[in-house]
Design a protein around this motif. Structure first.
Motif, PDB file in Angstrom:
ATOM      1  N   GLU A 372     -60.799  70.066 -39.203  1.00  8.42           N
ATOM      2  CA  GLU A 372     -59.963  71.070 -38.526  1.00  8.42           C
ATOM      3  C   GLU A 372     -59.768  70.736 -37.049  1.00  8.42           C
ATOM      4  O   GLU A 372     -58.673  70.909 -36.502  1.00  8.42           O
ATOM      5  N   THR A 373     -60.826  70.230 -36.416  1.00  7.80           N
ATOM      6  CA  THR A 373     -60.717  69.863 -34.994  1.00  7.80           C
ATOM      7  C   THR A 373     -59.783  68.681 -34.819  1.00  7.80           C
ATOM      8  O   THR A 373     -58.952  68.659 -33.897  1.00  7.80           O
ATOM      9  N   LEU A 374     -59.885  67.691 -35.695  1.00 10.46           N
ATOM     10  CA  LEU A 374     -58.990  66.533 -35.619  1.00 10.46           C
ATOM     11  C   LEU A 374     -57.541  66.943 -35.864  1.00 10.46           C
ATOM     12  O   LEU A 374     -56.626  66.418 -35.219  1.00 10.46           O
ATOM     13  N   MET A 375     -57.336  67.890 -36.767  1.00 15.25           N
ATOM     14  CA  MET A 375     -55.972  68.367 -37.024  1.00 15.25           C
ATOM     15  C   MET A 375     -55.364  68.952 -35.755  1.00 15.25           C
ATOM     16  O   MET A 375     -54.186  68.723 -35.459  1.00 15.25           O
ATOM     17  N   GLU A 376     -56.175  69.689 -34.993  1.00 13.29           N
ATOM     18  CA  GLU A 376     -55.689  70.266 -33.733  1.00 13.29           C
ATOM     19  C   GLU A 376     -55.437  69.172 -32.696  1.00 13.29           C
ATOM     20  O   GLU A 376     -54.391  69.142 -32.041  1.00 13.29           O
ATOM     21  N   GLU A 377     -56.425  68.294 -32.541  1.00  9.86           N
ATOM     22  CA  GLU A 377     -56.312  67.260 -31.507  1.00  9.86           C
ATOM     23  C   GLU A 377     -55.165  66.297 -31.785  1.00  9.86           C
ATOM     24  O   GLU A 377     -54.505  65.828 -30.851  1.00  9.86           O
ATOM     25  N   GLN A 378     -54.930  65.986 -33.058  1.00 14.25           N
ATOM     26  CA  GLN A 378     -53.859  65.051 -33.422  1.00 14.25           C
ATOM     27  C   GLN A 378     -52.512  65.756 -33.587  1.00 14.25           C
ATOM     28  O   GLN A 378     -51.507  65.107 -33.886  1.00 14.25           O
ATOM     29  N   ASN A 379     -52.530  67.082 -33.403  1.00 13.01           N
ATOM     30  CA  ASN A 379     -51.293  67.866 -33.467  1.00 13.01           C
ATOM     31  C   ASN A 379     -50.519  67.594 -34.768  1.00 13.01           C
ATOM     32  O   ASN A 379     -49.336  67.280 -34.756  1.00 13.01           O
ATOM     33  N   ILE A 380     -51.223  67.717 -35.883  1.00 14.44           N
ATOM     34  CA  ILE A 380     -50.609  67.464 -37.186  1.00 14.44           C
ATOM     35  C   ILE A 380     -49.588  68.563 -37.502  1.00 14.44           C
ATOM     36  O   ILE A 380     -49.909  69.749 -37.453  1.00 14.44           O
ATOM     37  N   GLU A 381     -48.375  68.163 -37.790  1.00 18.88           N
ATOM     38  CA  GLU A 381     -47.309  69.101 -38.128  1.00 18.88           C
ATOM     39  C   GLU A 381     -46.759  68.785 -39.523  1.00 18.88           C
ATOM     40  O   GLU A 381     -46.954  67.687 -40.043  1.00 18.88           O
ATOM     41  N   VAL A 382     -46.055  69.751 -40.098  1.00 20.90           N
ATOM     42  CA  VAL A 382     -45.495  69.587 -41.440  1.00 20.90           C
ATOM     43  C   VAL A 382     -44.007  69.904 -41.404  1.00 20.90           C
ATOM     44  O   VAL A 382     -43.597  70.949 -40.874  1.00 20.90           O
ATOM     45  N   SER A 383     -43.212  69.020 -41.968  1.00 21.21           N
ATOM     46  CA  SER A 383     -41.756  69.212 -41.992  1.00 21.21           C
ATOM     47  C   SER A 383     -41.348  69.987 -43.242  1.00 21.21           C
ATOM     48  O   SER A 383     -42.123  70.114 -44.201  1.00 21.21           O
ATOM     49  N   GLU A 384     -40.104  70.487 -43.224  1.00 25.32           N
ATOM     50  CA  GLU A 384     -39.578  71.192 -44.393  1.00 25.32           C
ATOM     51  C   GLU A 384     -39.514  70.263 -45.599  1.00 25.32           C
ATOM     52  O   GLU A 384     -39.750  70.684 -46.735  1.00 25.32           O
ATOM     53  N   ASP A 421     -52.965  73.389 -46.026  1.00 25.15           N
ATOM     54  CA  ASP A 421     -53.464  72.429 -47.008  1.00 25.15           C
ATOM     55  C   ASP A 421     -52.718  71.102 -46.890  1.00 25.15           C
ATOM     56  O   ASP A 421     -53.325  70.019 -46.990  1.00 25.15           O
ATOM     57  N   ILE A 422     -51.415  71.164 -46.656  1.00 20.28           N
ATOM     58  CA  ILE A 422     -50.631  69.932 -46.476  1.00 20.28           C
ATOM     59  C   ILE A 422     -51.067  69.214 -45.204  1.00 20.28           C
ATOM     60  O   ILE A 422     -51.229  67.982 -45.179  1.00 20.28           O
ATOM     61  N   LYS A 423     -51.286  69.977 -44.144  1.00 21.13           N
ATOM     62  CA  LYS A 423     -51.751  69.381 -42.888  1.00 21.13           C
ATOM     63  C   LYS A 423     -53.082  68.656 -43.085  1.00 21.13           C
ATOM     64  O   LYS A 423     -53.285  67.553 -42.564  1.00 21.13           O
ATOM     65  N   GLU A 424     -53.974  69.300 -43.810  1.00 17.36           N
ATOM     66  CA  GLU A 424     -55.282  68.691 -44.042  1.00 17.36           C
ATOM     67  C   GLU A 424     -55.150  67.386 -44.824  1.00 17.36           C
ATOM     68  O   GLU A 424     -55.808  66.385 -44.506  1.00 17.36           O
ATOM     69  N   LYS A 425     -54.295  67.387 -45.839  1.00 17.13           N
ATOM     70  CA  LYS A 425     -54.074  66.159 -46.606  1.00 17.13           C
ATOM     71  C   LYS A 425     -53.516  65.050 -45.716  1.00 17.13           C
ATOM     72  O   LYS A 425     -53.923  63.876 -45.845  1.00 17.13           O
ATOM     73  N   LYS A 426     -52.601  65.393 -44.820  1.00 16.03           N
ATOM     74  CA  LYS A 426     -52.044  64.407 -43.900  1.00 16.03           C
ATOM     75  C   LYS A 426     -53.120  63.851 -42.971  1.00 16.03           C
ATOM     76  O   LYS A 426     -53.189  62.651 -42.711  1.00 16.03           O
ATOM     77  N   MET A 427     -53.979  64.745 -42.477  1.00  7.93           N
ATOM     78  CA  MET A 427     -55.046  64.312 -41.572  1.00  7.93           C
ATOM     79  C   MET A 427     -56.015  63.386 -42.293  1.00  7.93           C
ATOM     80  O   MET A 427     -56.459  62.383 -41.736  1.00  7.93           O
ATOM     81  N   ILE A 428     -56.335  63.705 -43.529  1.00  5.11           N
ATOM     82  CA  ILE A 428     -57.249  62.862 -44.309  1.00  5.11           C
ATOM     83  C   ILE A 428     -56.648  61.477 -44.518  1.00  5.11           C
ATOM     84  O   ILE A 428     -57.342  60.454 -44.404  1.00  5.11           O
ATOM     85  N   ASP A 429     -55.349  61.422 -44.809  1.00  4.51           N
ATOM     86  CA  ASP A 429     -54.684  60.126 -44.975  1.00  4.51           C
ATOM     87  C   ASP A 429     -54.760  59.300 -43.689  1.00  4.51           C
ATOM     88  O   ASP A 429     -54.972  58.085 -43.730  1.00  4.51           O
TER      89      ASP A 429
END
Length: 453
Positions: A372-384, A421-429
């Motif tokens: 969750e912290t990495l998701m914030e720091e990396q500013n993970i976003e999700v497109s339509e 959930d999509i953001k988390e999957k992107k961060m894991i990748d």
């Protein structure tokens, strides 16, 4: 109220919030409360709503101040923290966790109407996470492959599910693999009175999976027969009353059936699903499913090994309320699965297993906080486009229409979870791509899929 506050961070991811309420506001809150009471209280000698304030104070002084103190503390905390449905009034890492109730540090605090009210509460907050090295790490992970034995096991299970159960002849004895129905009685220490755990008409297969481990005791019996014997229950038996105990047991074999397994051929494949024309079609489908499950598990194992490395670089102090909530959630899930009360499950597991669960809970929370912290720091976003693609993926996996999936996420809250959930999957990748992941020891497929490491 003109409330002032001061927040001091403590050692175990909790804080002390000190609040000061000016004496003018204290007096005003007290007077407002007294107006309510004078309108509603009725005492002998006074009409309702006509009891003078000074009479109430003489009769109920300490109780009134105690009530006012509670109201003022509650109102001032609401002003500082915000109430339900209000916008949060503190930064994220200073707000109480949802399951952490603020507790007064001084429970003997008194209300003085001529002094400022000062009090402090302690509560757990979201831990501070300072991510250490998370890129460029070298990680070795175990792996597995789908073998012929895994395919054969799946085919055996399909034959089991499509088997026909037939009554055995009265002269035939119970054997491994048979389906039986029994009455059983487990006696008390005196060997006379049946315990409540005794049951009638219990059906199970003689496959070694029965929790009472009656298989060896029943094999060789004939239908209608009764057998009495002494049995020692294992040290890990689920009922603590019988753990390690030797008791007299009486079993009556009510029915005895055997399974007739179908031949492994094209007919069986067509019975399983009309989309299969041949046995090879069925085998290929099984292989595809096993490999798909294996790839998903392989990704989980890679992530688990990587997170273990990152956790070494990223110590986190997890508050007790957070750990206990995680443990309670796991116990509730187990309880729902077995349809047993969560407290009973906890007692059955014992302290050693609960402590083991505690370690797993801490590890899971530590991992989640890092992601969750990495998701914030990396500013993970999700497109339509990514949201639409995920809708299609979920629909395909569950063999339903995309519109049906979308209906499931119509509410704003459920859609937020979907996007997270999509953001988390992107961060894991991203995490897996940024590190060197090397294949290590090969494991058996079943062991690999069952291991939660």
């Amino acid at each position: 109220m003109a409330v002032s506050k001061e927040i001091k961070r403590l050692e175990r991811s909790n804080v002390s919030l000190s609040v000061t309420v000016p004496k003018e506001d204290v007096r005003a809150q007290y007077n407002d409360m007294m107006k309510e009471y004078t309108k509603s209280i009725q005492l002998p000698g006074f009409r309702k709503g006509k009891v003078p304030q000074e009479v109430l104070e003489r009769k109920f002084g300490d109780a009134l101040k105690g009530d006012a103190l509670g109201r003022i503390i509650e109102a001032s905390l609401k002003e500082v923290l915000g109430g339900e449905g209000e916008e949060e009034k503190l930064p994220r890492h200073e707000r109480p966790l949802p399951y952490s109730t603020p507790k007064l540090e001084d429970e003997d605090i008194k209300l003085d109407l001529d002094q400022d009210l000062r009090f402090s509460v302690v509560y757990d907050v979201l831990p501070e996470v300072k991510i250490g090295q998370w890129k460029g790490l070298k990680v070795e992970y175990p792996y597995a492959e789908v073998e012929n034995e895994d395919l054969d096991r799946e085919l055996d299970e399909i034959r089991e599910r499509n088997s026909v159960v037939m009554d055995k002849d009265d002269e035939q004895a119970a054997a491994k693999g048979d389906v039986i129905t029994i009455d059983y009685q487990i006696m008390d220490e005196d060997g006379v009175t049946p315990l409540q755990i005794s049951r009638k008409d219990m059906a199970f297969t003689l496959d070694g999976k029965n929790v009472f481990k009656f298989d060896d005791d029943v094999i060789g019996m004939k239908k209608g027969g009764t057998k009495e014997f002494e049995k020692k229950f294992d040290d890990d038996f689920f009922d603590p009353m019988l753990t390690g105990q030797t008791r007299k047991v009486k079993i009556t074999l009510l029915s005895l059936k055997e399974k007739q397994l179908p031949e492994l051929n094209d007919d069986l494949a067509q019975d399983v699903d009309e989309k299969f024309n041949t046995l090879d079609d069925l085998k290929n489908s099984i292989k595809e499913r096993l490999n798909k499950n294996l790839q998903a598990r392989l990704k989980d194992r890679k992530l688990s090994e990587l997170l273990a490395k990152i956790m070494e670089n990223t110590p986190v102090i997890i508050p007790e309320s957070m750990i206990q909530t995680e443990i309670d959630g796991r116990l509730r899930r187990i309880a729902r699965y077995y349809n047993i009360d969560a407290n009973v499950i906890s007692q059955m597991m014992g302290m050693e297993k609960i402590e083991e669960m505690r370690g797993d809970a801490q590890k899971a929370l530590h991992s989640r906080l890092i992601i969750e912290t990495l998701m914030e720091e990396q500013n993970i976003e999700v497109s339509e486009e990514e949201i639409e693609k995920e809708f299609q993926s979920v629909a395909s996996e569950n063999n339903v229409e995309v519109d049906e999936v979308k209906k499931h996420y119509e509410s704003e809250q459920s859609m937020l979870y979907f996007i997270e959930d999509i953001k988390e999957k992107k961060m894991i990748d991203v995490m897996l791509a940024e590190n060197s992941l090397n294949q290590g020891k090969k494991e058996n497929y079943l062991a690999f899929m069952a291991d939660n490491g």
